[in-house]
Design a protein around this motif. Structure first.
Motif, PDB file in Angstrom:
ATOM      1  N   LEU A 139      -0.926 -16.734 -35.856  1.00 29.51           N
ATOM      2  CA  LEU A 139      -0.682 -17.454 -37.107  1.00 29.51           C
ATOM      3  C   LEU A 139      -1.411 -16.811 -38.262  1.00 29.51           C
ATOM      4  N   ALA A 140      -2.522 -16.137 -37.994  1.00 25.73           N
ATOM      5  CA  ALA A 140      -3.299 -15.556 -39.089  1.00 25.73           C
ATOM      6  C   ALA A 140      -2.546 -14.461 -39.805  1.00 25.73           C
ATOM      7  N   GLU A 141      -1.467 -13.947 -39.205  1.00 23.13           N
ATOM      8  CA  GLU A 141      -0.762 -12.860 -39.866  1.00 23.13           C
ATOM      9  C   GLU A 141      -0.223 -13.283 -41.229  1.00 23.13           C
ATOM     10  N   ILE A 142       0.082 -14.580 -41.405  1.00 21.44           N
ATOM     11  CA  ILE A 142       0.627 -14.994 -42.688  1.00 21.44           C
ATOM     12  C   ILE A 142      -0.374 -14.828 -43.804  1.00 21.44           C
ATOM     13  N   SER A 143      -1.679 -14.798 -43.482  1.00 26.05           N
ATOM     14  CA  SER A 143      -2.679 -14.755 -44.534  1.00 26.05           C
ATOM     15  C   SER A 143      -3.279 -13.392 -44.718  1.00 26.05           C
ATOM     16  N   ALA A 144      -2.647 -12.392 -44.104  1.00 29.22           N
ATOM     17  CA  ALA A 144      -3.288 -11.109 -44.103  1.00 29.22           C
ATOM     18  C   ALA A 144      -3.492 -10.494 -45.455  1.00 29.22           C
ATOM     19  N   ALA A 145      -2.663 -10.657 -46.387  1.00 28.13           N
ATOM     20  CA  ALA A 145      -2.857 -10.050 -47.691  1.00 28.13           C
ATOM     21  C   ALA A 145      -3.499 -11.002 -48.648  1.00 28.13           C
ATOM     22  N   ASP A 146      -4.697 -11.533 -48.344  1.00 28.45           N
ATOM     23  CA  ASP A 146      -5.348 -12.541 -49.149  1.00 28.45           C
ATOM     24  C   ASP A 146      -4.426 -13.710 -49.268  1.00 28.45           C
ATOM     25  N   CYS A 161     -17.892 -18.548 -43.137  1.00 31.04           N
ATOM     26  CA  CYS A 161     -17.090 -17.325 -42.929  1.00 31.04           C
ATOM     27  C   CYS A 161     -17.023 -16.973 -41.450  1.00 31.04           C
ATOM     28  N   LEU A 162     -18.162 -17.047 -40.763  1.00 24.81           N
ATOM     29  CA  LEU A 162     -18.189 -16.712 -39.337  1.00 24.81           C
ATOM     30  C   LEU A 162     -17.418 -17.747 -38.521  1.00 24.81           C
ATOM     31  N   VAL A 163     -17.535 -19.032 -38.883  1.00 22.63           N
ATOM     32  CA  VAL A 163     -16.812 -20.080 -38.152  1.00 22.63           C
ATOM     33  C   VAL A 163     -15.305 -19.911 -38.323  1.00 22.63           C
ATOM     34  N   LEU A 164     -14.854 -19.694 -39.553  1.00 17.01           N
ATOM     35  CA  LEU A 164     -13.420 -19.543 -39.779  1.00 17.01           C
ATOM     36  C   LEU A 164     -12.881 -18.284 -39.110  1.00 17.01           C
ATOM     37  N   ALA A 165     -13.673 -17.212 -39.102  1.00 12.77           N
ATOM     38  CA  ALA A 165     -13.239 -16.002 -38.397  1.00 12.77           C
ATOM     39  C   ALA A 165     -13.073 -16.278 -36.915  1.00 12.77           C
ATOM     40  N   ALA A 166     -13.968 -17.088 -36.347  1.00 12.32           N
ATOM     41  CA  ALA A 166     -13.892 -17.403 -34.918  1.00 12.32           C
ATOM     42  C   ALA A 166     -12.704 -18.280 -34.588  1.00 12.32           C
ATOM     43  N   THR A 167     -12.216 -19.072 -35.552  1.00 16.54           N
ATOM     44  CA  THR A 167     -11.082 -19.963 -35.271  1.00 16.54           C
ATOM     45  C   THR A 167      -9.742 -19.265 -35.389  1.00 16.54           C
ATOM     46  N   LEU A 168      -9.722 -18.042 -35.903  1.00 16.62           N
ATOM     47  CA  LEU A 168      -8.464 -17.306 -35.987  1.00 16.62           C
ATOM     48  C   LEU A 168      -7.920 -17.047 -34.584  1.00 16.62           C
ATOM     49  N   PRO A 169      -6.604 -16.906 -34.442  1.00 16.66           N
ATOM     50  CA  PRO A 169      -6.034 -16.632 -33.126  1.00 16.66           C
ATOM     51  C   PRO A 169      -6.659 -15.395 -32.486  1.00 16.66           C
ATOM     52  N   PRO A 170      -6.787 -15.369 -31.164  1.00 16.93           N
ATOM     53  CA  PRO A 170      -7.461 -14.252 -30.479  1.00 16.93           C
ATOM     54  C   PRO A 170      -6.897 -12.885 -30.822  1.00 16.93           C
ATOM     55  N   VAL A 187      -8.535 -11.639 -33.927  1.00 20.19           N
ATOM     56  CA  VAL A 187      -9.945 -11.332 -33.707  1.00 20.19           C
ATOM     57  C   VAL A 187     -10.088 -10.011 -32.954  1.00 20.19           C
ATOM     58  N   PHE A 188      -9.302  -9.825 -31.898  1.00 18.54           N
ATOM     59  CA  PHE A 188      -9.391  -8.587 -31.114  1.00 18.54           C
ATOM     60  C   PHE A 188      -8.968  -7.382 -31.944  1.00 18.54           C
ATOM     61  N   ALA A 189      -7.922  -7.546 -32.773  1.00 14.08           N
ATOM     62  CA  ALA A 189      -7.489  -6.442 -33.641  1.00 14.08           C
ATOM     63  C   ALA A 189      -8.596  -6.089 -34.624  1.00 14.08           C
ATOM     64  N   GLY A 190      -9.254  -7.106 -35.176  1.00 17.19           N
ATOM     65  CA  GLY A 190     -10.339  -6.853 -36.115  1.00 17.19           C
ATOM     66  C   GLY A 190     -11.501  -6.134 -35.478  1.00 17.19           C
ATOM     67  N   ILE A 191     -11.895  -6.581 -34.287  1.00 16.15           N
ATOM     68  CA  ILE A 191     -12.996  -5.925 -33.579  1.00 16.15           C
ATOM     69  C   ILE A 191     -12.646  -4.471 -33.294  1.00 16.15           C
ATOM     70  N   ALA A 192     -11.398  -4.220 -32.900  1.00 18.03           N
ATOM     71  CA  ALA A 192     -10.977  -2.850 -32.583  1.00 18.03           C
ATOM     72  C   ALA A 192     -11.054  -1.951 -33.822  1.00 18.03           C
ATOM     73  N   VAL A 193     -10.588  -2.465 -34.974  1.00 19.12           N
ATOM     74  CA  VAL A 193     -10.602  -1.645 -36.187  1.00 19.12           C
ATOM     75  C   VAL A 193     -12.031  -1.379 -36.649  1.00 19.12           C
ATOM     76  N   PHE A 194     -12.903  -2.386 -36.536  1.00 23.06           N
ATOM     77  CA  PHE A 194     -14.297  -2.160 -36.898  1.00 23.06           C
ATOM     78  C   PHE A 194     -14.962  -1.174 -35.936  1.00 23.06           C
ATOM     79  N   ALA A 195     -14.557  -1.188 -34.659  1.00 18.88           N
ATOM     80  CA  ALA A 195     -15.102  -0.226 -33.705  1.00 18.88           C
ATOM     81  C   ALA A 195     -14.707   1.196 -34.094  1.00 18.88           C
ATOM     82  N   VAL A 196     -13.463   1.367 -34.535  1.00 19.08           N
ATOM     83  CA  VAL A 196     -13.033   2.677 -35.016  1.00 19.08           C
ATOM     84  C   VAL A 196     -13.869   3.093 -36.223  1.00 19.08           C
ATOM     85  N   GLY A 197     -14.114   2.143 -37.134  1.00 17.70           N
ATOM     86  CA  GLY A 197     -14.935   2.437 -38.295  1.00 17.70           C
ATOM     87  C   GLY A 197     -16.338   2.875 -37.921  1.00 17.70           C
TER      88      GLY A 197
END
Length: 491
Positions: free
Chosen positions: A200-207, A458-467, A470-480
């Motif tokens: 569901l978080a995909e709808i909010s991806a561009a701010d 911010c941390l709570v809302l990030a944790a409530t996003l669909p898995p 969250v996994f995509a975000g962790i992966a991109v930050f790992a690449v960074g």
């Protein structure tokens, strides 16, 4: 305070590290922020938020506004102290250390580049669905060229788009509140529970500034707005007359209830509609009297956006109810239809197209300035630190960002990057709040409760996003982090 950057000639083509021209006043900065916040997301984001929060949609909106206020206050105090291009990248680097600044800049640059592509596709799909991709590329080229002529011209364009979008939203609110609700043949229907699985978080991806981009092979868990795209070109474009939202959330809204988790997730989705005030901070080096202008502009833009979104939410609930709003693929278009003014649907569509264009303008400005700041610190190649000596804009950074967006439009499956953007923006602001916690009273520190609450939420809302997000975000930050380590080892 201003920053004197060393000037290094680059063959007459520009200057590495030269400061940008301060040409924006308070009104210009407010308009840039509004063009990013009141973007295409307001035409679509309320549906997935209503699916999550049900009748507690206004509570989710209020919580999102609290998070936005905390983040805006922290960002404004930091921007007044460090009026440089780059936003939280600069603040994190100055207050927390190079790594934290880099992570903020990496998340913003990668995530918002994908958001730029999403905005461009949204514009194309609303104008001429069959030509969505070519129109998207044309929009990126046109906006990039406009930005190359100077930030003042970009601000003038933002004034036009914001004025038109606000007029359309005012029309929707008046119609939704005054028009009598009529039976609505929904333009979209919820997917079966087994089919709707989640992101569901995909709808909010561009701010939350545009309708969702989806693939022709997987549209589960997404909200897909109304413009018609068919055949093989559906991949990466907008899909017509279908809404796919998580079945459990829709049933929760239909039963007139929503639990705390649903309200938190609804707030997480709506938060991104407010996140555009970061664009004001990233333009800190181009604002006159930044210590005074930036905090005022952020506060004014945030206040206007909250009033507009609250009015839109009330009108949507009045016309459709939480169940109808949750099931809608084009919420504001359905509001005017349900109120007996279906002939206004093309006007709403035009508003969404212009809003997407305005958001694209603001996003490209923000990403290019963060790229400039990272290049100055050598976290990105130094070639992007060049400033045009005549126009005084980061010409190479502008061209690089525009080119990257066009490449994404041509070749990439954007679902993963877009899902990451939701996660990345929350971490970006978490770093901003953490940086604000280090400010002393003499440096203009906000009340301590503000950055503490902002960081926690911010941390709570990030944790409530669909898995998946969250996994995509962790992966991109790992690449960074890997890129960071590689560049550090080479130094």
């Amino acid at each position: 305070m201003s920053v004197a950057w060393s000037k290094v000639a680059t063959g007459g083509r520009g200057v590495v590290g030269e400061g940008l021209a301060r040409r924006l006043g308070t009104a210009d900065a407010v308009v840039v922020g509004l063009s990013a916040m009141i973007g295409a997301g307001v035409f679509a984001a309320f549906a997935p938020a209503a699916a999550a929060a049900g009748p507690w949609l206004l509570a989710a909106l209020a919580l999102a506004a609290v998070v936005a206020y905390c983040n805006a206050t922290s960002s404004a105090r930091l921007a007044a102290l460090y009026p440089e291009s780059g936003g939280t990248y600069v603040y994190g680097r100055r207050r927390l250390g190079p790594l934290w600044g880099y992570l903020a800049g990496w998340g913003f640059t990668v995530g918002k580049t994908a958001s730029c592509a999403a905005m461009a596709l949204t514009f194309g799909a609303y104008v001429a669905p069959a030509l969505a991709r070519p129109l998207a590329i044309s929009a990126v080229v046109a906006v990039t060229v406009l930005n190359l002529y100077g930030v003042h011209r970009s601000a003038m364009m933002a004034r036009v788009t914001v004025a038109f979008v606000l007029a359309v939203l005012a029309l929707v609110v008046v119609v939704g509140l005054l028009g009598g609700p009529e039976p609505l043949a929904a333009s979209s229907t919820p997917a079966p529970a087994g089919q709707a699985t989640a992101d569901l978080a995909e709808i909010s991806a561009a701010d939350a500034t545009r309708p969702l981009l989806v693939s022709d092979t997987q549209v589960s868990g997404a909200l897909v707005p109304s413009p018609q795209v068919s055949g093989p070109e559906v991949s990466g474009a907008l899909v017509s007359d279908t809404t796919l939202v998580p079945g459990a959330m829709v049933s929760g809204a239909q039963e007139g209830r929503a639990d705390l988790w649903g309200v938190l997730q609804g707030a997480g989705l709506l938060f991104f509609a407010f996140a555009g005030y970061a664009r004001i901070a990233t333009l800190g080096e181009e604002v006159r009297d930044p210590a005074r202008t930036i905090p005022r502009a952020i506060g004014i833009a945030l206040g206007i956006t909250l009033v507009v979104y609250a009015a839109v939410a009330v009108a949507g609930l009045h016309a459709l109810g939480s169940t109808g709003l949750a099931a809608s693929g084009a919420p504001l278009a359905d509001v005017v239809t349900a109120s007996g003014f279906g002939w206004l649907r093309p006007v709403v569509g035009a508003g969404a197209a212009v809003a997407a264009l305005g958001a694209l303008l603001a996003l490209l400005l923000g990403v290019s300035r963060t790229t400039l700041a990272m290049a100055r610190e050598r976290d990105l190649p130094a070639v992007f630190a060049a400033v045009d000596p005549v126009r005084q804009v980061p010409r190479r950074a502008e061209l690089a960002v525009g080119g990257a967006v066009i490449v994404l439009l041509l070749v990439a499956d954007l679902r993963g990057a877009i899902g990451f953007s939701s996660f990345g923006v929350l971490l970006y602001y978490a770093i901003a709040n953490a940086a604000a916690l280090t400010l002393s009273r003499d440096e203009g520190a906000p009340p301590r409760a503000v950055p503490v609450l902002g960081l926690a939420l911010c941390l709570v809302l990030a944790a409530t996003l669909p898995p998946a997000s969250v996994f995509a975000g962790i992966a991109v930050f790992a690449v960074g982090l890997a890129v960071w380590a590689l560049r550090r080892s080479r130094r």
